[in-house]
Design a protein around this motif. Structure first.
Motif, mmCIF file in Angstrom:
data_model
loop_
_atom_site.group_PDB
_atom_site.id
_atom_site.type_symbol
_atom_site.label_atom_id
_atom_site.label_comp_id
_atom_site.label_asym_id
_atom_site.label_seq_id
_atom_site.Cartn_x
_atom_site.Cartn_y
_atom_site.Cartn_z
ATOM 1 N N ILE A 90 0.258 -0.186 -5.409
ATOM 2 C CA ILE A 90 0.958 -0.617 -6.730
ATOM 3 C C ILE A 90 2.098 -0.231 -6.625
ATOM 4 O O ILE A 90 2.971 -1.135 -7.406
ATOM 5 C CB ILE A 90 -0.134 -0.243 -7.965
ATOM 6 C CG1 ILE A 90 -1.338 -0.830 -7.787
ATOM 7 C CG2 ILE A 90 0.574 -0.369 -9.264
ATOM 8 C CD1 ILE A 90 -2.528 -0.053 -8.592
ATOM 9 N N TYR A 114 2.858 -6.671 -0.959
ATOM 10 C CA TYR A 114 1.329 -6.642 -0.939
ATOM 11 C C TYR A 114 0.841 -6.895 0.446
ATOM 12 O O TYR A 114 0.041 -6.468 0.938
ATOM 13 C CB TYR A 114 1.018 -7.585 -2.065
ATOM 14 C CG TYR A 114 -0.592 -7.977 -2.003
ATOM 15 C CD1 TYR A 114 -1.373 -6.748 -2.756
ATOM 16 C CD2 TYR A 114 -0.984 -9.092 -1.578
ATOM 17 C CE1 TYR A 114 -2.718 -7.111 -2.822
ATOM 18 C CE2 TYR A 114 -2.416 -9.115 -1.659
ATOM 19 C CZ TYR A 114 -3.250 -8.321 -2.402
ATOM 20 O OH TYR A 114 -4.789 -8.293 -2.402
ATOM 21 N N PHE A 150 -2.906 -5.252 -11.336
ATOM 22 C CA PHE A 150 -2.435 -6.498 -10.537
ATOM 23 C C PHE A 150 -2.308 -7.434 -11.530
ATOM 24 O O PHE A 150 -1.183 -8.273 -11.469
ATOM 25 C CB PHE A 150 -3.265 -6.897 -9.441
ATOM 26 C CG PHE A 150 -3.249 -6.031 -8.395
ATOM 27 C CD1 PHE A 150 -2.247 -5.736 -7.443
ATOM 28 C CD2 PHE A 150 -4.384 -5.076 -8.374
ATOM 29 C CE1 PHE A 150 -2.216 -4.760 -6.282
ATOM 30 C CE2 PHE A 150 -4.380 -4.129 -7.360
ATOM 31 C CZ PHE A 150 -3.388 -3.943 -6.423
ATOM 32 N N VAL A 180 -4.245 -13.634 -9.653
ATOM 33 C CA VAL A 180 -4.673 -12.556 -8.954
ATOM 34 C C VAL A 180 -5.955 -12.695 -8.230
ATOM 35 O O VAL A 180 -6.114 -12.459 -7.134
ATOM 36 C CB VAL A 180 -4.926 -11.363 -10.011
ATOM 37 C CG1 VAL A 180 -5.501 -10.156 -9.330
ATOM 38 C CG2 VAL A 180 -3.647 -11.143 -10.839
ATOM 39 N N THR A 184 -6.080 -12.603 -3.878
ATOM 40 C CA THR A 184 -7.129 -11.807 -3.560
ATOM 41 C C THR A 184 -8.063 -12.196 -2.685
ATOM 42 O O THR A 184 -8.312 -11.785 -1.460
ATOM 43 C CB THR A 184 -7.710 -10.966 -4.760
ATOM 44 O OG1 THR A 184 -6.827 -10.187 -5.431
ATOM 45 C CG2 THR A 184 -8.893 -9.773 -4.024
#
Length: 223
Positions: A90, A114, A150, A180, A184
């Motif tokens: 993060i 990321y 996130f 998000v 992901t």
């Protein structure tokens, strides 16, 4: 020859035996870190279901008592593993995205940070994306909670975009979550397919996906 000797797990060396002058806190911290690292390497190699507490103890080179002083059971050790490195991820994203550049360029910097973070940690990516759903409801619930920072970062980027481009309409909270969850899910699929080494190559495509949603003009509910 035991299974652990045949499949040696590379982890930190144990503390020296006998008198070493280290505080109890230092010893416990070292044991905890070795247990978590052993859990990571074993789960990434064998899977969560096939990893046992004796496996972890043997790989970490600690006693059974030391394990249970740190963790209630295998699940607790795995949950600690899943939480251990996320603050670092993060922080790397926030630092990268804090660039004074145009918000689109800043978003791409954060996205690349990321992807690079997971690409450089294939064992962690395997454990987190593939094995968490197999570890039970508590692990899944913990991962669901981990979405929060996130979501907050994407919401902050949406606000930054609207400050730079006032004509953009407000972005619904559901769209932020879609961004998000979508990114992901894509990364998870790549990890499952054994393509973690190529994650960074998808940065431009995922940037297009994010920018499209960040600048979306939703339909008028009354139309």
């Amino acid at each position: 020859m035991s299974r652990d000797q045949q499949n040696e797990v590379p982890i930190a060396e144990p503390l020296p035996r006998g008198r070493h002058g280290l505080s109890p806190e230092t010893v416990r911290s070292s044991q905890r870190e070795r247990l978590i690292e052993a859990m990571l390497q074993l789960v990434a190699r064998r899977g969560y279901a096939a990893t046992t507490v004796p496996d972890v103890i043997a790989a970490a080179r600690v006693s059974r008592n030391a394990f249970y002083q740190q963790f209630a059971d295998k699940e607790a050790c795995f949950l600690a593993l899943c939480e251990r490195d996320l603050p670092e991820l993060i922080e790397e994203i926030r630092t990268a995205a804090a660039s004074p550049e145009d918000w689109r360029a800043a978003n791409l910097r954060g996205l690349r940070a990321y992807l690079r973070w997971w690409q450089e940690r294939p064992a962690y990516a395997q454990a987190y994306f593939v094995e968490v759903p197999r570890a039970g409801e508590r692990a899944v619930a913990q991962r669901d909670r981990a979405y929060r920072p996130f979501i907050d970062m994407v919401a902050a980027m949406a606000a930054r975009a609207r400050k730079a481009e006032p004509a953009l309409p407000p972005l619904p909270a559901t769209t932020v979550r879609l961004i998000v969850y979508g990114v992901t899910a894509f990364v998870e699929a790549e990890v499952r397919e054994g393509r973690v080494a190529g994650l960074l190559s998808w940065a431009d495509d995922l940037q297009d996906y994010m920018v499209t949603l960040l600048t979306a003009r939703t339909a008028d509910p009354g139309s």
